[in-house]
Design a protein around this motif. Structure first.
Motif, PDB file in Angstrom:
ATOM      1  N   LEU A   1       8.456  -7.129  -9.224  1.00 33.11           N
ATOM      2  CA  LEU A   1       7.505  -8.244  -9.327  1.00 33.11           C
ATOM      3  C   LEU A   1       6.992  -8.329 -10.754  1.00 33.11           C
ATOM      4  N   SER A   2       6.412  -9.472 -11.088  1.00 31.23           N
ATOM      5  CA  SER A   2       5.843  -9.611 -12.433  1.00 31.23           C
ATOM      6  C   SER A   2       4.565  -8.787 -12.544  1.00 31.23           C
ATOM      7  N   LYS A   3       4.241  -8.387 -13.769  1.00 30.88           N
ATOM      8  CA  LYS A   3       3.014  -7.642 -14.009  1.00 30.88           C
ATOM      9  C   LYS A   3       1.797  -8.464 -13.597  1.00 30.88           C
ATOM     10  N   ALA A   4       1.859  -9.770 -13.850  1.00 26.99           N
ATOM     11  CA  ALA A   4       0.732 -10.648 -13.507  1.00 26.99           C
ATOM     12  C   ALA A   4       0.504 -10.688 -11.995  1.00 26.99           C
ATOM     13  N   THR A   5       1.573 -10.765 -11.230  1.00 26.64           N
ATOM     14  CA  THR A   5       1.454 -10.798  -9.772  1.00 26.64           C
ATOM     15  C   THR A   5       0.843  -9.496  -9.264  1.00 26.64           C
ATOM     16  N   VAL A   6       1.349  -8.387  -9.753  1.00 28.61           N
ATOM     17  CA  VAL A   6       0.839  -7.087  -9.318  1.00 28.61           C
ATOM     18  C   VAL A   6      -0.612  -6.918  -9.752  1.00 28.61           C
ATOM     19  N   SER A   7      -0.938  -7.324 -10.953  1.00 30.62           N
ATOM     20  CA  SER A   7      -2.306  -7.232 -11.449  1.00 30.62           C
ATOM     21  C   SER A   7      -3.263  -8.037 -10.579  1.00 30.62           C
TER      22      SER A   7
ATOM     23  N   MET B   1       0.825  -1.186   0.000  1.00 30.58           N
ATOM     24  CA  MET B   1       0.000   0.000   0.000  1.00 30.58           C
ATOM     25  C   MET B   1       0.872   1.254   0.000  1.00 30.58           C
ATOM     26  N   ALA B   2       2.020   1.178   0.633  1.00 31.82           N
ATOM     27  CA  ALA B   2       2.908   2.339   0.663  1.00 31.82           C
ATOM     28  C   ALA B   2       3.376   2.713  -0.739  1.00 31.82           C
ATOM     29  N   ALA B   3       3.503   1.728  -1.608  1.00 35.79           N
ATOM     30  CA  ALA B   3       3.952   1.995  -2.974  1.00 35.79           C
ATOM     31  C   ALA B   3       2.915   2.787  -3.762  1.00 35.79           C
ATOM     32  N   LEU B   4       1.683   2.819  -3.280  1.00 38.84           N
ATOM     33  CA  LEU B   4       0.625   3.563  -3.967  1.00 38.84           C
ATOM     34  C   LEU B   4       0.405   4.936  -3.341  1.00 38.84           C
ATOM     35  N   GLU B   5       1.440   5.493  -2.771  1.00 36.67           N
ATOM     36  CA  GLU B   5       1.377   6.858  -2.221  1.00 36.67           C
ATOM     37  C   GLU B   5       0.940   7.830  -3.317  1.00 36.67           C
ATOM     38  N   VAL B   6       1.417   7.577  -4.528  1.00 37.06           N
ATOM     39  CA  VAL B   6       1.058   8.372  -5.707  1.00 37.06           C
ATOM     40  C   VAL B   6       0.408   7.417  -6.709  1.00 37.06           C
ATOM     41  N   PRO B   7      -0.732   7.785  -7.298  1.00 40.81           N
ATOM     42  CA  PRO B   7      -1.351   6.902  -8.290  1.00 40.81           C
ATOM     43  C   PRO B   7      -0.380   6.572  -9.421  1.00 40.81           C
TER      44      PRO B   7
ATOM     45  N   THR C   1       4.216   0.092 -13.887  1.00 44.81           N
ATOM     46  CA  THR C   1       5.206   0.897 -13.172  1.00 44.81           C
ATOM     47  C   THR C   1       5.399   0.372 -11.759  1.00 44.81           C
ATOM     48  N   LEU C   2       4.311   0.030 -11.121  1.00 51.12           N
ATOM     49  CA  LEU C   2       4.367  -0.535  -9.777  1.00 51.12           C
ATOM     50  C   LEU C   2       5.124  -1.860  -9.789  1.00 51.12           C
ATOM     51  N   ALA C   3       4.872  -2.695 -10.775  1.00 52.32           N
ATOM     52  CA  ALA C   3       5.565  -3.984 -10.882  1.00 52.32           C
ATOM     53  C   ALA C   3       7.073  -3.780 -11.024  1.00 52.32           C
TER      54      ALA C   3
ATOM     55  N   TYR D   1      -3.715   3.158 -10.575  1.00 48.61           N
ATOM     56  CA  TYR D   1      -4.232   2.652  -9.314  1.00 48.61           C
ATOM     57  C   TYR D   1      -3.844   3.599  -8.194  1.00 48.61           C
ATOM     58  N   ALA D   2      -4.770   3.776  -7.245  1.00 45.40           N
ATOM     59  CA  ALA D   2      -4.526   4.654  -6.106  1.00 45.40           C
ATOM     60  C   ALA D   2      -5.221   4.073  -4.882  1.00 45.40           C
ATOM     61  N   ARG D   3      -4.682   4.400  -3.723  1.00 49.17           N
ATOM     62  CA  ARG D   3      -5.337   3.989  -2.477  1.00 49.17           C
ATOM     63  C   ARG D   3      -6.641   4.751  -2.315  1.00 49.17           C
TER      64      ARG D   3
END
Length: 69
Positions: free
Chosen positions: A19-25, A1-7, A12-14, A48-50
């Motif tokens: 991590l793989s895109k599939a895992t993050v998705s 959740m901390a990684a989503l401080e900014v949408p 990009t998050l992956a 994606y955003a919190r």
């Protein structure tokens, strides 16, 4: 959740988390289903955003972090 401080988009998050895109998705989908993450389409990307609910859950954790010395 901390990684989503900014949408940001899932790919990009992956990359940021190594991590793989599939895992993050998969996990973003679960978080979205539970109301902790919202998604918005901007062109061809989904950002994606919190949600406020996620912020309420994570605020005590952020406040409890030790400060660097």
């Amino acid at each position: 959740m901390a990684a989503l401080e900014v949408p940001q988009p899932g790919h990009t998050l992956a990359a940021r988390l190594g991590l793989s895109k599939a895992t993050v998705s998969y996990h973003l989908g679960r978080l979205h289903s539970s109301g902790l993450v919202e998604r918005r389409r901007l062109g061809r990307e989904v950002y994606y955003a919190r949600t406020p609910a996620a912020d309420r859950l994570t605020t005590p954790l952020r406040d409890a972090r030790p400060t660097p010395s």
